[in-house]
Design a protein around this motif. Structure first.
Motif, PDB file in Angstrom:
ATOM      1  N   VAL A  86       0.947  -1.185   0.005  1.00  0.00           N
ATOM      2  CA  VAL A  86      -0.056  -0.059  -0.184  1.00  0.00           C
ATOM      3  C   VAL A  86       0.989   1.139  -0.125  1.00  0.00           C
ATOM      4  CG1 VAL A  86      -1.798   1.353   1.389  1.00  0.00           C
ATOM      5  CG2 VAL A  86      -1.917  -1.167   1.027  1.00  0.00           C
ATOM      6  N   GLU A  87       1.701   1.314   0.492  1.00  0.00           N
ATOM      7  CA  GLU A  87       2.964   2.268   0.646  1.00  0.00           C
ATOM      8  C   GLU A  87       3.366   2.488  -0.736  1.00  0.00           C
ATOM      9  OE1 GLU A  87       6.975   4.101   0.676  1.00  0.00           O
ATOM     10  OE2 GLU A  87       6.839   2.042   0.821  1.00  0.00           O
ATOM     11  N   THR A  88       3.790   1.673  -1.462  1.00  0.00           N
ATOM     12  CA  THR A  88       4.205   2.036  -2.990  1.00  0.00           C
ATOM     13  C   THR A  88       2.917   2.497  -3.822  1.00  0.00           C
ATOM     14  OG1 THR A  88       5.826   0.246  -2.844  1.00  0.00           O
ATOM     15  CG2 THR A  88       4.960   0.601  -5.040  1.00  0.00           C
ATOM     16  N   ALA A  89       1.790   1.888  -3.391  1.00  0.00           N
ATOM     17  CA  ALA A  89       0.529   2.143  -4.260  1.00  0.00           C
ATOM     18  C   ALA A  89       0.067   3.656  -3.885  1.00  0.00           C
ATOM     19  CB  ALA A  89      -0.597   1.182  -4.132  1.00  0.00           C
ATOM     20  N   THR A  90       0.347   4.038  -2.820  1.00  0.00           N
ATOM     21  CA  THR A  90      -0.046   5.482  -2.524  1.00  0.00           C
ATOM     22  C   THR A  90       0.935   6.588  -2.357  1.00  0.00           C
ATOM     23  OG1 THR A  90      -0.049   4.747  -0.203  1.00  0.00           O
ATOM     24  CG2 THR A  90      -2.075   4.487  -1.306  1.00  0.00           C
ATOM     25  N   PHE A  91       2.288   6.292  -2.761  1.00  0.00           N
ATOM     26  CA  PHE A  91       3.178   7.079  -2.528  1.00  0.00           C
ATOM     27  C   PHE A  91       3.057   8.445  -3.160  1.00  0.00           C
ATOM     28  CE2 PHE A  91       7.328   9.000  -4.086  1.00  0.00           C
ATOM     29  CZ  PHE A  91       8.057   9.273  -2.862  1.00  0.00           C
ATOM     30  N   TYR A  92       2.532   8.461  -4.627  1.00  0.00           N
ATOM     31  CA  TYR A  92       2.596   9.547  -5.328  1.00  0.00           C
ATOM     32  C   TYR A  92       1.481  10.350  -4.929  1.00  0.00           C
ATOM     33  CZ  TYR A  92       6.060   8.052  -8.895  1.00  0.00           C
ATOM     34  OH  TYR A  92       7.202   7.684  -9.488  1.00  0.00           O
ATOM     35  N   THR A 137      11.122   8.392 -11.080  1.00  0.00           N
ATOM     36  CA  THR A 137      11.548   7.043 -10.616  1.00  0.00           C
ATOM     37  C   THR A 137      13.097   7.081 -10.426  1.00  0.00           C
ATOM     38  OG1 THR A 137      11.650   6.126 -12.568  1.00  0.00           O
ATOM     39  CG2 THR A 137       9.347   5.880 -11.399  1.00  0.00           C
ATOM     40  N   ASP A 138      13.909   5.653  -9.815  1.00  0.00           N
ATOM     41  CA  ASP A 138      15.098   5.781  -9.888  1.00  0.00           C
ATOM     42  C   ASP A 138      15.599   5.383 -11.149  1.00  0.00           C
ATOM     43  OD1 ASP A 138      14.541   2.909  -9.873  1.00  0.00           O
ATOM     44  OD2 ASP A 138      15.397   2.447  -8.003  1.00  0.00           O
ATOM     45  N   PRO A 139      16.872   5.292 -11.428  1.00  0.00           N
ATOM     46  CA  PRO A 139      17.155   4.869 -12.786  1.00  0.00           C
ATOM     47  C   PRO A 139      16.880   3.643 -13.458  1.00  0.00           C
ATOM     48  CG  PRO A 139      19.073   6.073 -11.589  1.00  0.00           C
ATOM     49  CD  PRO A 139      18.045   5.797 -10.677  1.00  0.00           C
ATOM     50  N   ASP A 140      16.499   2.684 -12.365  1.00  0.00           N
ATOM     51  CA  ASP A 140      16.362   1.334 -12.960  1.00  0.00           C
ATOM     52  C   ASP A 140      14.692   1.089 -12.984  1.00  0.00           C
ATOM     53  OD1 ASP A 140      18.866   0.440 -12.845  1.00  0.00           O
ATOM     54  OD2 ASP A 140      18.906   0.036 -10.632  1.00  0.00           O
ATOM     55  N   GLY A 141      14.049   2.336 -12.426  1.00  0.00           N
ATOM     56  CA  GLY A 141      12.550   2.315 -12.453  1.00  0.00           C
ATOM     57  C   GLY A 141      11.897   1.402 -11.469  1.00  0.00           C
ATOM     58  N   LEU A 142      12.469   0.941 -10.377  1.00  0.00           N
ATOM     59  CA  LEU A 142      12.143   0.173  -9.383  1.00  0.00           C
ATOM     60  C   LEU A 142      11.474   0.840  -8.137  1.00  0.00           C
ATOM     61  CD1 LEU A 142      15.296  -2.306  -9.254  1.00  0.00           C
ATOM     62  CD2 LEU A 142      12.996  -2.552 -10.201  1.00  0.00           C
ATOM     63  N   LEU A 143      12.068   2.272  -7.661  1.00  0.00           N
ATOM     64  CA  LEU A 143      11.440   2.866  -6.594  1.00  0.00           C
ATOM     65  C   LEU A 143      10.908   4.198  -7.482  1.00  0.00           C
ATOM     66  CD1 LEU A 143      14.473   2.272  -4.208  1.00  0.00           C
ATOM     67  CD2 LEU A 143      11.817   1.466  -4.230  1.00  0.00           C
ATOM     68  N   GLN A 144       9.763   4.556  -6.552  1.00  0.00           N
ATOM     69  CA  GLN A 144       9.297   5.761  -6.922  1.00  0.00           C
ATOM     70  C   GLN A 144       9.840   6.904  -6.300  1.00  0.00           C
ATOM     71  OE1 GLN A 144       4.508   4.562  -7.644  1.00  0.00           O
ATOM     72  NE2 GLN A 144       5.387   4.521  -5.543  1.00  0.00           N
ATOM     73  N   ALA A 145       9.844   8.100  -6.761  1.00  0.00           N
ATOM     74  CA  ALA A 145      10.556   9.246  -6.210  1.00  0.00           C
ATOM     75  C   ALA A 145       9.805  10.709  -6.508  1.00  0.00           C
ATOM     76  CB  ALA A 145      11.967   9.433  -6.612  1.00  0.00           C
ATOM     77  N   VAL A 146       9.805  11.538  -5.708  1.00  0.00           N
ATOM     78  CA  VAL A 146       9.353  12.930  -6.187  1.00  0.00           C
ATOM     79  C   VAL A 146      10.407  14.025  -5.769  1.00  0.00           C
ATOM     80  CG1 VAL A 146       7.045  12.544  -5.717  1.00  0.00           C
ATOM     81  CG2 VAL A 146       8.446  13.128  -3.633  1.00  0.00           C
TER      82      VAL A 146
END
Length: 205
Positions: A100-106, A161-170
């Motif tokens: 859920v943390e990943t799904a709602t990060f943005y 996202t990070d360079p590998d597209g694995l982690l979301q970022a803002v």
């Protein structure tokens, strides 16, 4: 109440990152600048060998049982790790499921908080901001005293996202002024004025 701990090594920034205001007085891929008790400071990181300052993610959670309140932020620091300054957004996502943390990060940054939190509000897991300054092992934080007259603004939030597209970022940019109080002696405080920041915040997992 969590304490913000410094990481020993800087992170490697996104290869796709750019900075439209790199020629400004604060310029850098990430930065925190301002005046501390009237003395100017400008911590900036450009991800190259000549960097004088460094940057680390602040990403984690406070928890009770399976319940987790996630926080996101960044720390700017010198090669000796001190002094350092951090900005964190607390209690941004609440869940007992990591997915859920990943799904709602943005979504958590669709309405990015700009309110400074008190210790009582942190303990109550309310959403908001805290600023920490550390110098030679002494920790100062906005949550330990009054923020009457202080300001905090967010001018932009950009998803990435990070360079590998694995982690979301803002990437979050804005301005601030505040007082940071000694965690052991709240009569000892420092005043930050004319603050500017550009930070990259990353999801926990």
């Amino acid at each position: 109440m969590k304490k913000l701990f410094l990481l020993a090594l800087p992170f490697i920034l996104f290869s796709c990152s750019s900075d439209s205001d790199s020629s400004s007085s604060s310029g850098g891929l990430v930065y925190i600048s301002g005046k501390l008790d009237g003395t100017s400071f400008n911590y900036k990181f450009n991800n190259n060998e000549s960097d004088e300052y460094f940057y680390s993610f602040l990403t984690g959670f406070d928890g009770e049982g399976f319940d987790r309140w996630y926080y996101y932020g960044g720390t700017m620091y010198t090669a000796s790790l001190s002094p350092a300054i951090s900005i964190a957004w607390d209690n941004m996502v609440f869940t007992d499921d990591e997915s859920v943390e990943t799904a709602t990060f943005y979504d958590a940054f669709a309405d990015t908080p700009t309110n400074y939190l008190t210790q009582a509000q942190l303990d109550a897991n309310l959403r908001g901001v805290d600023v920490q300054y550390e110098d030679n092992g002494t920790f100062y934080n906005t949550s330990y005293g009054s923020q009457a007259g202080s300001t905090f603004t967010v001018s932009s939030v950009t998803e990435d996202t990070d360079p590998d597209g694995l982690l979301q970022a803002v990437t979050v940019k804005g301005t601030f002024s505040c007082k940071v109080y000694n965690s052991e002696d709240p009569t000892d405080f420092k005043t930050i004025t004319d603050g500017k920041f550009k930070l990259i915040l990353q999801e926990y997992n």
